[in-house]
Design an enzyme around this catalytic site. Sequence first.
Site, PDB file in Angstrom:
ATOM      1  N   PRO A   2       5.707   2.145   0.467  1.00  0.00           N
ATOM      2  CA  PRO A   2       5.988   1.918  -0.230  1.00  0.00           C
ATOM      3  C   PRO A   2       6.968   2.889  -0.939  1.00  0.00           C
ATOM      4  O   PRO A   2       6.685   4.072  -0.054  1.00  0.00           O
ATOM      5  CB  PRO A   2       4.465   2.756  -1.172  1.00  0.00           C
ATOM      6  CG  PRO A   2       3.255   2.170  -0.168  1.00  0.00           C
ATOM      7  CD  PRO A   2       4.361   2.438   1.372  1.00  0.00           C
ATOM      8  N   GLU A   3       7.474   2.589  -1.517  1.00  0.00           N
ATOM      9  CA  GLU A   3       9.314   3.393  -2.115  1.00  0.00           C
ATOM     10  C   GLU A   3       8.763   3.040  -3.532  1.00  0.00           C
ATOM     11  O   GLU A   3       7.819   2.998  -4.161  1.00  0.00           O
ATOM     12  CB  GLU A   3      10.200   2.309  -2.426  1.00  0.00           C
ATOM     13  CG  GLU A   3      10.844   1.797  -0.545  1.00  0.00           C
ATOM     14  CD  GLU A   3      12.090   0.604   0.084  1.00  0.00           C
ATOM     15  OE1 GLU A   3      12.434   1.186  -1.001  1.00  0.00           O
ATOM     16  OE2 GLU A   3      11.714   0.364   0.880  1.00  0.00           O
ATOM     17  N   LYS A  58       8.674   9.185  -3.272  1.00  0.00           N
ATOM     18  CA  LYS A  58       7.272   8.746  -2.934  1.00  0.00           C
ATOM     19  C   LYS A  58       5.893   9.590  -3.154  1.00  0.00           C
ATOM     20  O   LYS A  58       4.818   8.899  -2.282  1.00  0.00           O
ATOM     21  CB  LYS A  58       7.607   8.314  -1.724  1.00  0.00           C
ATOM     22  CG  LYS A  58       8.933   7.063  -1.915  1.00  0.00           C
ATOM     23  CD  LYS A  58       9.797   7.052  -0.293  1.00  0.00           C
ATOM     24  CE  LYS A  58      10.824   6.405  -0.489  1.00  0.00           C
ATOM     25  NZ  LYS A  58      11.158   6.429   1.197  1.00  0.00           N
ATOM     26  N   ARG A 262      16.032   1.242  11.707  1.00  0.00           N
ATOM     27  CA  ARG A 262      15.303   0.706  10.801  1.00  0.00           C
ATOM     28  C   ARG A 262      16.529  -0.380  10.601  1.00  0.00           C
ATOM     29  O   ARG A 262      17.777  -0.506  11.047  1.00  0.00           O
ATOM     30  CB  ARG A 262      15.353   0.854   8.843  1.00  0.00           C
ATOM     31  CG  ARG A 262      14.780   2.239   9.348  1.00  0.00           C
ATOM     32  CD  ARG A 262      13.372   2.224   9.513  1.00  0.00           C
ATOM     33  NE  ARG A 262      12.597   1.174   8.648  1.00  0.00           N
ATOM     34  CZ  ARG A 262      11.789   1.581   7.253  1.00  0.00           C
ATOM     35  NH1 ARG A 262      12.091   2.847   7.382  1.00  0.00           N
ATOM     36  NH2 ARG A 262      11.294   0.848   7.177  1.00  0.00           N
TER      37      ARG A 262
END
Length: 273
Positions: A2-3, A58, A262
């Site tokens: 979750p950002e 976050k 990533r």
Amino acid sequence: MPEMPEVETVRRTLRPLVVGKTIDHVDIWYDKVITGDPETFKRELKGKTFTVVDRYAKFLLFRLGDLTVVSHLRMEGKYHLTTWDAPVDKHEHLQFAFTDGSSLRYADVRKFGRLQLVETGTEFQVTGLKNLGVEANSPEFRLDYFEKGLKKRSMNIKSLLMSQTLVAGLGNIYVDEVLWQSRINPLTPANELTKDQVKQLHSAINETIEEATKYGGTTVHSFLNAEGGAGHYQEKLKVYGKEGQPCPRCGEDFVKIKICGRGTTYCLHCQKR
């Protein structure tokens, strides 16, 4: 993971569910979910009342008077409201049992999320919070601040935005999106961006965070808010997760590479070095 838009959505949906509720007791079914001593966590929170649900980047910040619970959802963390006596799912690791019989439970399939109890006012000394830059789409995230910070850093812009040290709240999804919107190659050294590129990127960050929050965040894997609802910004994504699909701007197929470990999707034509 979750950002910022997702965590803000969780905060907004949690607030009416828990603010004003008093903790009767805390049950912990997986000790490692707590940073620190689980018994101290349980003892200190007994009788405390949730007064505010805050957020920074976050991180969720549950305010209980002189104490604050810092919560980092990491990859799969979720909160939901139920009752004390509801069956405990194997992925549920903690519950705040309230005096009215309801219960706020924390579930986490991957077990990466953590909660830490600190004195209110010391939360920015917590590992993970203390080295964060200013929040995206905040009054502190000024264009001049961004320009000066970029000039001091030679790492590629994708890695810098992912590091959270200059601007906090963006993760892999939104970094790919804002770089595409700004026509910036993710491998470009941060200190080589032109003034126009910096201005475009600054605007893209603010606009994307604001719009993604408006749509309740992005659900591409398993994100749900505290009411069990999915986000809808995935319907607006232009580049993330679209490797091999045509760029909506030029028609060239998106490519995917790895940067800072990533997956990074971008357009070779629109985002040239």
